[in-house]
Design a protein around this motif. Structure first.
Motif, PDB file in Angstrom:
ATOM      1  N   GLU A 169      44.813  52.316  -4.252  1.00  0.00           N
ATOM      2  CA  GLU A 169      43.477  52.822  -4.573  1.00  0.00           C
ATOM      3  C   GLU A 169      43.512  54.237  -5.127  1.00  0.00           C
ATOM      4  O   GLU A 169      42.657  54.611  -5.943  1.00  0.00           O
ATOM      5  CB  GLU A 169      42.591  52.793  -3.328  1.00  0.00           C
ATOM      6  N   LEU A 170      44.470  55.048  -4.669  1.00  0.00           N
ATOM      7  CA  LEU A 170      44.445  56.478  -4.977  1.00  0.00           C
ATOM      8  C   LEU A 170      45.379  56.894  -6.103  1.00  0.00           C
ATOM      9  O   LEU A 170      45.405  58.061  -6.481  1.00  0.00           O
ATOM     10  CB  LEU A 170      44.768  57.277  -3.710  1.00  0.00           C
ATOM     11  N   ARG A 171      46.151  55.940  -6.639  1.00  0.00           N
ATOM     12  CA  ARG A 171      47.098  56.291  -7.705  1.00  0.00           C
ATOM     13  C   ARG A 171      46.420  57.016  -8.869  1.00  0.00           C
ATOM     14  O   ARG A 171      46.919  58.026  -9.374  1.00  0.00           O
ATOM     15  CB  ARG A 171      47.783  55.038  -8.243  1.00  0.00           C
ATOM     16  N   LYS A 176      48.973  61.179  -3.537  1.00  0.00           N
ATOM     17  CA  LYS A 176      50.160  60.475  -3.059  1.00  0.00           C
ATOM     18  C   LYS A 176      49.933  59.927  -1.652  1.00  0.00           C
ATOM     19  O   LYS A 176      49.235  60.540  -0.842  1.00  0.00           O
ATOM     20  CB  LYS A 176      51.364  61.417  -3.051  1.00  0.00           C
ATOM     21  N   VAL A 177      50.541  58.793  -1.369  1.00  0.00           N
ATOM     22  CA  VAL A 177      50.449  58.176  -0.046  1.00  0.00           C
ATOM     23  C   VAL A 177      51.836  57.669   0.341  1.00  0.00           C
ATOM     24  O   VAL A 177      52.448  56.901  -0.412  1.00  0.00           O
ATOM     25  CB  VAL A 177      49.434  57.015  -0.015  1.00  0.00           C
ATOM     26  N   ALA A 213      59.737  64.955   1.164  1.00  0.00           N
ATOM     27  CA  ALA A 213      58.912  64.042   0.369  1.00  0.00           C
ATOM     28  C   ALA A 213      57.670  64.733  -0.178  1.00  0.00           C
ATOM     29  O   ALA A 213      57.152  64.354  -1.232  1.00  0.00           O
ATOM     30  CB  ALA A 213      58.515  62.826   1.198  1.00  0.00           C
ATOM     31  N   SER A 214      57.199  65.735   0.528  1.00  0.00           N
ATOM     32  CA  SER A 214      55.995  66.449   0.093  1.00  0.00           C
ATOM     33  C   SER A 214      56.278  67.457  -1.003  1.00  0.00           C
ATOM     34  O   SER A 214      55.341  68.045  -1.558  1.00  0.00           O
ATOM     35  CB  SER A 214      55.337  67.159   1.287  1.00  0.00           C
ATOM     36  N   ALA A 220      56.250  62.209  -8.941  1.00  0.00           N
ATOM     37  CA  ALA A 220      57.065  61.376  -8.045  1.00  0.00           C
ATOM     38  C   ALA A 220      56.405  61.209  -6.691  1.00  0.00           C
ATOM     39  O   ALA A 220      55.822  62.149  -6.138  1.00  0.00           O
ATOM     40  CB  ALA A 220      58.451  61.998  -7.873  1.00  0.00           C
ATOM     41  N   ASN A 221      56.518  59.989  -6.155  1.00  0.00           N
ATOM     42  CA  ASN A 221      56.019  59.710  -4.806  1.00  0.00           C
ATOM     43  C   ASN A 221      57.051  58.880  -4.056  1.00  0.00           C
ATOM     44  O   ASN A 221      57.651  57.954  -4.605  1.00  0.00           O
ATOM     45  CB  ASN A 221      54.707  58.926  -4.855  1.00  0.00           C
TER      46      ASN A 221
END
Length: 234
Positions: A169-171, A176-177, A213-214, A220-221
């Motif tokens: 939904e948020l792409r 990022k999720v 990762a953050s 990048a995700n």
């Protein structure tokens, strides 16, 4: 200055993540259900991080009204949320056929609703800025069935499903999720056990991977982080 929320931040993985963020210059809001732990943490961090801004509040995140109040209090102080770490959760062993009545509701409330309710309050601000990163603390129990996993494993499977749907939904909003799936990690639930030192991971191991990762480029995700003890699951 970047701003973060870390739920379940008074101990274990949540505390390790919050302290990593504080040490890197974030202002951090945390919450937990235990008032004494909140008070103790506030005193500890006031001494340890005197130049940092932090909020520590008592909140039961399985209750929508308490989540909304917590979110409102944080957003009244923090102008934006750059990083949301939905870490709050609990584990109770059981088998589906004979675990106590109400176990599923308890596990879903603690491990799924907590992330669902809070994310829904924070996402609108992230959408306005078209930026942000949400980490959901899933588990290796989100990936495969385990003995005595029971309702806990169901809740963690559901949290992973929530995470994957949220990512899709948020792409387009460049939000990022990431699902974080740790194996056995030395948290208070392991205190008093006879597990030898070094057999299971440290909370700081998970915090280090969340931090890494953050800090990738905007393009990048990391969809899913899986961490296990080097000698395998218990």
């Amino acid at each position: 200055m970047p701003y973060a929320i870390v739920t379940g931040g008074t101990q274990g993985i949540g505390k390790a993540i919050a302290e990593k963020l504080l040490s890197e210059g974030y202002s951090v809001a945390v919450c937990a259900r235990n008032k004494n732990k909140i008070a103790s943490l506030s005193a500890e961090w006031s001494e340890k991080y005197p130049e940092r801004t932090f909020l520590a509040e008592c909140c039961d995140l399985s209750q929508k009204d308490e989540v909304n109040a917590f979110a409102d209090n944080v957003l009244a102080v923090f102008p934006a949320i750059d990083l949301l770490v939905n870490n709050a959760g609990t584990y109770l062993p059981g088998e589906l056929a004979d675990e106590p009545d109400g176990m599923l509701e308890t596990m879903i409330g603690a491990n799924l609703y907590s992330a669902y309710f809070l994310s829904r309050r924070i996402i609108p601000g992230m959408k306005e800025r078209k930026s942000g990163h949400i980490f959901n603390m899933c588990s290796v129990a989100s990936l495969r069935a385990y003995p005595h996993g029971g309702a806990y494993s169901i809740a963690k499977y559901a949290l992973l499903g929530f995470t994957e749907n949220l990512r899709e939904e948020l792409r387009n909003w460049t939000i990022k999720v990431t699902a974080v799936c740790p194996g056995a990690t030395f948290t208070p639930s392991w205190e008093g056990s006879d597990i030898p030192a070094g057999r299971i991971m440290e909370p700081e191991d998970v915090a280090a991977m969340v931090w890494a990762a953050s800090n990738l480029s905007a393009a990048a995700n990391v969809d899913t982080l899986v961490l296990r003890p080097v000698k395998g699951d218990l």
